[in-house]
Design a protein around this motif. Structure first.
Motif, short mmCIF file in Angstrom:
data_model
loop_
_atom_site.label_atom_id
_atom_site.label_comp_id
_atom_site.label_asym_id
_atom_site.label_seq_id
_atom_site.Cartn_x
_atom_site.Cartn_y
_atom_site.Cartn_z
N MET A 199 55.17 44.48 34.23
CA MET A 199 54.00 45.27 34.61
C MET A 199 54.40 46.64 35.15
O MET A 199 53.80 47.66 34.81
CB MET A 199 53.17 44.51 35.64
N LYS A 200 55.42 46.68 35.98
CA LYS A 200 55.85 47.96 36.55
C LYS A 200 56.35 48.89 35.45
O LYS A 200 56.15 50.10 35.53
CB LYS A 200 56.92 47.73 37.60
N ALA A 201 56.99 48.31 34.43
CA ALA A 201 57.44 49.13 33.31
C ALA A 201 56.27 49.75 32.55
O ALA A 201 56.42 50.80 31.92
CB ALA A 201 58.29 48.29 32.35
N LEU A 202 55.11 49.09 32.65
CA LEU A 202 53.89 49.61 32.01
C LEU A 202 53.09 50.51 32.95
O LEU A 202 51.99 50.95 32.59
CB LEU A 202 53.02 48.44 31.54
N GLY A 203 53.61 50.73 34.16
CA GLY A 203 52.90 51.57 35.12
C GLY A 203 51.87 50.82 35.94
O GLY A 203 51.03 51.43 36.61
N ILE A 204 51.92 49.48 35.92
CA ILE A 204 50.99 48.67 36.70
C ILE A 204 51.65 48.34 38.03
O ILE A 204 52.51 47.46 38.12
CB ILE A 204 50.62 47.36 35.95
N LEU A 205 51.27 49.08 39.05
CA LEU A 205 51.91 48.94 40.36
C LEU A 205 51.01 48.26 41.39
O LEU A 205 51.51 47.69 42.36
CB LEU A 205 52.33 50.32 40.88
N THR A 206 49.69 48.34 41.22
CA THR A 206 48.74 47.79 42.18
C THR A 206 47.62 47.07 41.44
O THR A 206 47.50 47.15 40.21
CB THR A 206 48.12 48.90 43.04
N GLY A 207 46.78 46.40 42.22
CA GLY A 207 45.60 45.77 41.64
C GLY A 207 44.70 46.77 40.94
O GLY A 207 44.06 46.45 39.93
N ARG A 208 44.64 47.97 41.46
CA ARG A 208 43.82 49.02 40.83
C ARG A 208 44.32 49.32 39.42
O ARG A 208 43.54 49.46 38.47
CB ARG A 208 43.84 50.28 41.68
N ASP A 209 45.64 49.38 39.26
CA ASP A 209 46.22 49.64 37.94
C ASP A 209 45.93 48.48 36.99
O ASP A 209 45.64 48.69 35.81
CB ASP A 209 47.73 49.84 38.06
N LEU A 210 46.02 47.26 37.51
CA LEU A 210 45.77 46.08 36.68
C LEU A 210 44.31 46.03 36.25
O LEU A 210 43.98 45.71 35.10
CB LEU A 210 46.14 44.81 37.45
N ALA A 224 48.15 34.26 27.11
CA ALA A 224 47.22 33.31 27.71
C ALA A 224 46.96 33.57 29.19
O ALA A 224 45.96 33.10 29.75
CB ALA A 224 47.75 31.89 27.53
N SER A 225 47.83 34.31 29.85
CA SER A 225 47.63 34.61 31.28
C SER A 225 46.64 35.74 31.52
O SER A 225 46.23 35.97 32.66
CB SER A 225 48.98 34.98 31.93
N ALA A 226 46.24 36.42 30.45
CA ALA A 226 45.39 37.60 30.59
C ALA A 226 44.07 37.33 31.32
O ALA A 226 43.70 38.12 32.21
CB ALA A 226 45.12 38.22 29.22
N PRO A 227 43.32 36.26 31.00
CA PRO A 227 42.06 36.04 31.72
C PRO A 227 42.24 35.88 33.23
O PRO A 227 41.41 36.36 34.01
CB PRO A 227 41.51 34.76 31.08
N TYR A 228 43.33 35.23 33.62
CA TYR A 228 43.61 35.08 35.06
C TYR A 228 43.86 36.45 35.69
O TYR A 228 43.27 36.78 36.73
CB TYR A 228 44.80 34.16 35.27
N TYR A 229 44.70 37.28 35.07
CA TYR A 229 45.00 38.60 35.62
C TYR A 229 43.73 39.46 35.66
O TYR A 229 43.51 40.20 36.63
CB TYR A 229 46.07 39.30 34.78
N TYR A 230 42.94 39.37 34.61
CA TYR A 230 41.70 40.14 34.54
C TYR A 230 40.76 39.76 35.70
O TYR A 230 40.17 40.63 36.34
CB TYR A 230 41.01 39.89 33.20
N GLY A 231 40.65 38.47 35.98
CA GLY A 231 39.76 38.01 37.04
C GLY A 231 40.25 38.37 38.42
O GLY A 231 39.52 38.97 39.22
N VAL A 232 41.51 38.04 38.71
CA VAL A 232 41.98 38.25 40.08
C VAL A 232 42.09 39.72 40.42
O VAL A 232 41.98 40.11 41.60
CB VAL A 232 43.33 37.52 40.34
#
Length: 362
Positions: A199-210, A224-232
């Protein structure tokens, strides 16, 4: 309305005992209090199972090789684990939970989720319940628990870890989304070091970025983990507290006092590990389809080999047969072995079937 979109707001508590194994040892041995303590391993070999907060100040962490821990903290005191004591205290703590709710999901000996949307004591808030539980645990065991209170499991877990040790932190529905936005990605429960690095390599550093990524974009990158990440990332987690939580695996391992690359020696060293694994499976009345052998070499490189069997592993002899098949397949070895582990997975509850041959052709 529930931020998770499930109707009424749930009241979830996550209880996490602070440095549980190490705290028990410091409680029972006054000479260890205030000192850096590692449970498990030794000064020369093995792996740290738990570290006191005094040891953590030096960077010592669980799952760290003992030699690394000693290098970080030369005064580290190694203590042999007493799992029967930890299990007994864990049962005592869970009895405290049961005074407040039937909806308890143990995660490990030292942590659990509780749904206290309705509580037995009639306390007015989940915060009051958490405060009462922490006080009772301290009074009955002399140990300290941290608690997180929120409207879902993800945020309750995050909250319990937010101000450890000896903390009670609450994340209300009004706080949730904004709290998650500012949360560093490494503090998201369910995002391990490997995924954090991606995620950090993609520039995702915080919940805001996610949160800025669509479900489609997350699915493309994380499957398959995407729905969990999207929700949280939005403070949403609809998972209920599961009272009858089924374990995903049962396992045991052992680090040896001397390394070996001889099949006969390693096969002999597997015997007590197999006894422990099969005993646990029998006691819990679980059946397994998959057997995994874990091997750690002298240079600390680790590999696993797994085999799924038709039906279920019927008995200890069949388990041993499968494990030895996996071990033999690694020979000849180019390096000696310092640790072996065995685990059972693809579990189902129920009594074991009648024994039968697996036909591995050994």
């Amino acid at each position: 309305m529930d931020p998770d979109g499930a109707g009424a707001i749930r009241k979830i508590i996550h209880i996490d005992m602070d440095a549980f194994y190490a705290s028990v040892e410091q409680r029972d041995d006054p000479a260890l209090r205030g000192r850096p303590v590692a449970v498990g391993g030794s000064r020369e070999r093995g792996v740290v199972a738990a570290a006191s907060y005094e040891a953590r100040a030096f960077g010592v962490r669980s799952a760290m090789p003992s030699v690394t821990a000693r290098r970080l903290c030369p005064d580290l005191v190694f203590v042999k684990p007493r799992f029967e004591v930890y299990r007994s205290i864990s049962e005592q703590i869970r009895a405290v939970f049961a005074e407040h709710t039937d909806l308890i999901e143990p995660v490990a000996l030292d942590e659990a989720y509780l749904d206290v949307t309705e509580n037995r004591q009639g306390l007015p808030t989940a915060t009051a319940v958490a405060r009462a539980i922490r006080a009772t645990i301290r009074a009955q065991t002399g140990l300290v628990a941290s608690a997180g209170v929120s409207y879902n499991k993800f945020l309750a877990k995050v909250a319990s870890d937010f101000r450890k040790p000896d903390a009670l932190f609450v994340i209300t529905p009004a706080m949730g989304p904004a709290f998650v936005e500012a949360l560093p990605i490494g503090r998201f429960h369910g995002i391990g070091p490997v995924t954090e690095g991606r995620m950090k390599a993609l520039g995702i550093l915080t919940g805001r970025d996610l949160r800025a990524l669509s479900l489609e974009a997350l699915t493309k990158r994380f499957g398959a983990s995407a729905p969990y990440y999207y929700g949280v990332s939005r403070g949403i987690d609809p998972r209920p507290v599961r009272v009858n939580r089924i374990r995903k695996s049962i396992g045991a391992e052992n680090t040896f006092s001397d390394d070996s690359s001889e099949f006969a020696v390693l096969a002999e060293r597997l015997a007590p590990i197999l006894d422990k694994v099969w005993g646990a499976a029998t006691a819990k009345e679980v059946r397994a389809r998959t057997v995994t052998l874990k091997v750690k070499f002298a240079d600390f490189e680790q590999i696993t080999r797994a085999r799924s069997v038709p039906g279920f592993v019927p008995d200890r002899a069949a388990l041993e047969e499968t494990v030895l098949f996996l071990l033999r397949d690694l020979f000849p070895l180019r390096r000696s072995v310092r640790l072996l582990g065995v685990s059972l997975s693809a579990l189902e509850h129920g009594p074991a079937p009648e024994p039968r041959q697996l036909g591995l052709g050994l």
